[in-house]
Motif scaffolding. Sequence first.
Motif, short mmCIF file in Angstrom:
data_model
loop_
_atom_site.label_atom_id
_atom_site.label_comp_id
_atom_site.label_asym_id
_atom_site.label_seq_id
_atom_site.Cartn_x
_atom_site.Cartn_y
_atom_site.Cartn_z
N UNK A 127 -11.36 7.95 -18.70
CA UNK A 127 -12.52 7.10 -18.99
C UNK A 127 -13.75 7.94 -19.36
N UNK A 128 -13.98 9.01 -18.62
CA UNK A 128 -15.14 9.87 -18.90
C UNK A 128 -14.97 10.55 -20.26
N UNK A 129 -13.80 11.11 -20.51
CA UNK A 129 -13.57 11.80 -21.79
C UNK A 129 -13.71 10.85 -22.97
N UNK A 130 -13.15 9.66 -22.86
CA UNK A 130 -13.25 8.67 -23.93
C UNK A 130 -14.72 8.29 -24.16
N UNK A 131 -15.43 8.03 -23.07
CA UNK A 131 -16.84 7.63 -23.18
C UNK A 131 -17.68 8.73 -23.81
N UNK A 132 -17.46 9.97 -23.40
CA UNK A 132 -18.20 11.08 -23.99
C UNK A 132 -17.90 11.23 -25.47
N UNK A 133 -16.64 11.06 -25.85
CA UNK A 133 -16.27 11.14 -27.26
C UNK A 133 -16.95 10.04 -28.07
N UNK A 182 -25.17 1.33 -32.52
CA UNK A 182 -24.09 1.45 -31.56
C UNK A 182 -24.44 0.75 -30.25
N UNK A 183 -23.46 0.05 -29.68
CA UNK A 183 -23.64 -0.61 -28.39
C UNK A 183 -22.69 0.03 -27.38
N UNK A 184 -23.24 0.77 -26.41
CA UNK A 184 -22.39 1.45 -25.42
C UNK A 184 -21.65 0.46 -24.52
N UNK A 185 -20.45 0.87 -24.13
CA UNK A 185 -19.67 0.09 -23.17
C UNK A 185 -20.25 0.26 -21.78
N UNK A 186 -19.69 -0.47 -20.82
CA UNK A 186 -20.14 -0.35 -19.43
C UNK A 186 -19.95 1.07 -18.90
N UNK A 187 -18.81 1.69 -19.21
CA UNK A 187 -18.56 3.07 -18.77
C UNK A 187 -19.54 4.04 -19.42
N UNK A 188 -19.81 3.84 -20.70
CA UNK A 188 -20.75 4.69 -21.41
C UNK A 188 -22.16 4.54 -20.84
N UNK A 189 -22.52 3.32 -20.45
CA UNK A 189 -23.83 3.09 -19.82
C UNK A 189 -23.95 3.87 -18.52
N UNK A 190 -22.86 3.92 -17.75
CA UNK A 190 -22.88 4.67 -16.49
C UNK A 190 -23.11 6.16 -16.75
N UNK A 191 -22.49 6.68 -17.79
CA UNK A 191 -22.66 8.08 -18.14
C UNK A 191 -24.08 8.35 -18.63
N UNK A 192 -24.59 7.46 -19.47
CA UNK A 192 -25.96 7.62 -19.95
C UNK A 192 -26.96 7.61 -18.79
#
Length: 79
Positions: free
Chosen positions: A47-53, A6-16
Amino acid sequence: MVNEEYTPSENEEAILKILKEGRDSGEPWGRANPLFLREETGLNKQQVNYSLNQLAAAGWVTKLTEGLYEFVSDPRTDS
């Protein structure tokens, strides 16, 4: 199971990044709720909910209970 491809998106990277803060401090780390993640990243609720999912589906985070997520693993840096 963690999806190592899996390759996280920019938003997902921010959450990580937020979930990993304090990792080497010896203090509790790795758990957050969506509101905290929105405040820290500046992302909106959707954006947060989508990224967490997406991160949960990839196995990188887990949903402990309604509104509480925990970092599991980042196969790019975890051995």
